[in-house]
Design an enzyme around this catalytic site. Structure first.
Site, PDB file in Angstrom:
ATOM      1  CD  GLU A   1       0.326 -24.885  88.695  1.00  0.00           C
ATOM      2  OE1 GLU A   1      -0.569 -25.536  88.134  1.00  0.00           O
ATOM      3  OE2 GLU A   1       0.731 -25.134  89.848  1.00  0.00           O
TER       4      GLU A   1
ATOM      5  CG  HIS B   1       7.325 -29.442  84.803  1.00  0.00           C
ATOM      6  ND1 HIS B   1       8.066 -28.725  85.712  1.00  0.00           N
ATOM      7  CD2 HIS B   1       8.147 -29.694  83.764  1.00  0.00           C
ATOM      8  CE1 HIS B   1       9.302 -28.570  85.246  1.00  0.00           C
ATOM      9  NE2 HIS B   1       9.373 -29.141  84.063  1.00  0.00           N
TER      10      HIS B   1
ATOM     11  NE  ARG C   1      19.102 -24.903  82.471  1.00  0.00           N
ATOM     12  CZ  ARG C   1      18.744 -25.810  81.545  1.00  0.00           C
ATOM     13  NH1 ARG C   1      17.632 -25.664  80.863  1.00  0.00           N
ATOM     14  NH2 ARG C   1      19.510 -26.869  81.326  1.00  0.00           N
TER      15      ARG C   1
END
Ligand code: AMP
Length: 279
Positions: A35, A37, A187
């Site tokens: 979300e 990005h 990550r």
């Protein structure tokens, strides 16, 4: 959505868009889209005629022993999300095209790249600045979007654009968080459920620093101590740094003032997570 892999093809496309008088918005990413990005892309969609988003896991910004090889790659999922968000051109260049044999030219933003993440990841921002300049030259955007989650990266890019007279507007977008407060990150996929729960302490620590700052406390050491206590009480992980710095120059401050940023990096399991809050 047009999916483009070749650098020459992307250059020809942007050249022809420019010739037709179209404006181009650009969102560079390393994929495994979430979300965070997608808010950059949604904003880009509103701000120009054509939205280009790239996915490129950039080898030069990873140090030896870092997660370049293991970094999540999800081309199918990324393409789905990009087309749903209204991306017009999805650019997926290969490393061999971005770094052909004999490549040896790098961009260094000498001071801003030194502290915080730059101190524990030598060469990281040199890799970031270099790839972003290359992508700008290929895509030729009028406006490009970056997340404030990577606060130091945003400052490095802004400085590079000013110093090298690049003709592109840089827009910094707010940090998108999960309901728990955890900043979204590709990550986060490395975290177990238990680690994900512990990682919530990162945003809690920053929230506490801001709360104390808003309450009138100005001594950086006192503010940082309150954040560190939250991180250690919840056994969040190994603290790489927790610092308060000037929001523009990233110089260390003893007394915090509005516009400064509290930033941290903490290793939770095998994920090195970063987050920040602007005071
Ligand atoms: P990355 O794929 O991690 O290189 O990130 C690509 C862009 O998305 C960068 O400009 C990041 O700052 C931005 N970004 C990543 N996570 C977030 C987030 N949680 N909120 C806002 N922007 C983000």
């Amino acid at each position: 959505m047009n999916v483009v892999k070749g650098v020459a093809e992307m250059k020809a496309l942007s050249r022809s868009l420019k010739r037709d008088g179209k404006t181009i918005a650009f969102v560079p990413t390393m994929g495994a889209l979430h979300e965070g990005h997608l808010t950059l892309m949604a904003e880009g969609k509103k701000r120009a005629d054509v939205l280009v988003a790239s996915v490129f896991v950039n080898p030069t910004q990873f140090g030896p022993g870092e997660d370049y090889k293991k970094y999540t790659r999800d081309t199918e999922g990324d393409l789905d999300k990009m087309s749903q968000t209204g991306v017009d051109i999805a650019f997926f260049p290969g490393p061999e095209e971005i770094y052909p044999p004999g490549f040896q030219t790098y961009v260094e933003v000498t001071e801003l790249e030194k502290p915080l993440c730059g101190a524990s990841r030598p060469g990281h921002f040199r890799g970031v600045a270099t790839v972003v300049l290359k992508l700008f030259n290929i895509v030729r955007p009028d406006v490009a979007f970056f997340g404030r989650k990577d606060y130091q990266q945003l400052q490095v890019i802004k400085r590079m654009v000013r110093d090298l007279d690049l003709d592109v507007e840089i827009v910094g977008m707010p940090i998108v968080r999960e309901a728990s407060g955890l900043a979204m990150s590709s990550r986060n996929a490395y975290l177990s459920e238990e680690q994900r729960t512990r990682a919530v302490a990162l945003s809690k620590a920053l929230g506490e620093i801001k709360r104390k700052f808003d309450g009138g406390e100005r001594k950086a050491s006192v503010l940082l101590e309150s954040g560190k206590r939250i991180l250690s009480d919840s056994s969040a992980g190994e603290i790489d740094y927790l610092e308060i710095r000037n929001g523009d120059t990233l110089e260390e401050v003893m007394l915090a003032s509005p516009g400064d940023v509290a930033a941290l990096a903490v290793k939770v399991g095998r994920a090195r997570l970063i987050d920040n809050i602007e005071l």
